[in-house]
Design an enzyme around this catalytic site. Structure first.
Site, PDB file in Angstrom:
ATOM      1  CB  ILE A  19      -0.957  -0.003   1.208  1.00  8.35           C
ATOM      2  CG1 ILE A  19      -2.011  -1.112   1.053  1.00  8.35           C
ATOM      3  CG2 ILE A  19      -1.644   1.349   1.370  1.00  8.35           C
ATOM      4  CD1 ILE A  19      -2.906  -1.295   2.271  1.00  8.35           C
ATOM      5  CE1 TYR A 154      -2.232  -3.709  11.777  1.00 13.65           C
ATOM      6  CE2 TYR A 154      -4.522  -4.473  11.756  1.00 13.65           C
ATOM      7  CZ  TYR A 154      -3.474  -3.783  11.161  1.00 13.65           C
ATOM      8  OH  TYR A 154      -3.678  -3.165   9.946  1.00 13.65           O
TER       9      TYR A 154
END
Length: 264
Positions: A19, A154
């Site tokens: 990304i 996370y």
């Protein structure tokens, strides 16, 4: 709509692949001077060379620095003292059961996923405020709201991204500087491809088909019913970094494929 970022300098952390690379490419294609960042000098050099091959007119340079630590952030700022656009993309992830996550791993996720953006925003925002224009973007995740049970550490770090970006947007209110968070969903990045490679090779399916099956198994609420392409995430980032997005700030901008079951 034509997005023109000529004359703007953009720093994208963790942008040698996936990304981050797609974001760097999109910003360069819009005319920005792009600073590619990664931990490895070889990786940074390779990404810069690739961008120059793909975009003949691209203005791009690189800085190798580990932004997951104080010294690495300082090294990046020393090499690039000013930026008009800061994309806090660097991040780590990985499944692990809550009861097996050591304190050191919680700290590592916090340092890389949260404090890198905190430190760099603290370094670059004053210049943006002085120039009365700037864009700061944090790459969060749909996992910030849909906390994955196998990656609680996370999810926690990505929720923190939302808190920091919203708070910073309020801190710089009325200045011409905007701060936003981007929330991708499952995306066919290099990391997901690597994770699915063995399964794909053992099947007669394409990587896109295997990724779509993975998404529907683990995120059955997906409305696009496939993994997003990295370019689709980058498109939203480029828009949010543009002059056209001047009234968008303090927002959690979703490019999650409709995974989050919410109308707000």
């Amino acid at each position: 709509m034509k997005i023109d970022l000529s004359g703007k300098t953009a720093i994208v952390t963790g942008s040698t692949a996936g990304i981050g690379y797609a974001i760097a490419r999109g910003l360069a294609q819009a005319g920005a001077t792009v600073v590619v960042n990664g931990r490895s000098p070889a990786g940074v050099e390779s990404a810069v060379s690739r961008l120059r091959r793909e975009l003949a007119d691209a203005s791009v340079r690189g800085v190798a620095a580990d932004v997951g630590c104080i010294a690495g952030c300082a090294a990046l700022v020393a090499a690039e003292p000013a930026a008009d656009i800061l994309v806090n993309n660097a991040g780590i992830y990985g499944p692990q059961d809550f009861f097996e996550i050591a304190d050191e791993e919680w700290t590592r996720f916090f340092e890389v996923n949260v404090m890198s953006g905190v430190r760099l925003s603290r370094a670059y925002l004053p210049g943006m405020l002085q120039r009365r224009w700037g864009r700061v973007l944090f790459l969060s995740s749909e996992s910030a709201l849909n906390i994955p049970v196998d990656m609680i550490h996370y999810g926690f770090s990505k929720t923190a991204n939302l808190s920091v970006s919203r708070g910073l947007a309020k801190r710089v209110a009325g200045s011409g500087v905007t701060v936003n968070a981007i929330l991708p969903g499952p995306t066919l990045s290099d990391g997901l491809e690597a994770m699915l490679k063995e399964e794909q090779e053992a099947s007669s399916l394409s990587m896109e088909e295997v990724a779509a099956s993975f998404v529907m198994k683990h995120r059955p609420g997906s409305l696009i019913q496939r993994a997003a392409r990295v370019e689709e995430v980058a498109n939203l980032v480029v828009y949010a970094a543009s002059p056209q997005a001047s009234a968008t700030t303090g927002a959690a901008l979703r490019v999650d494929g409709g995974v989050l079951d919410s109308i707000a």
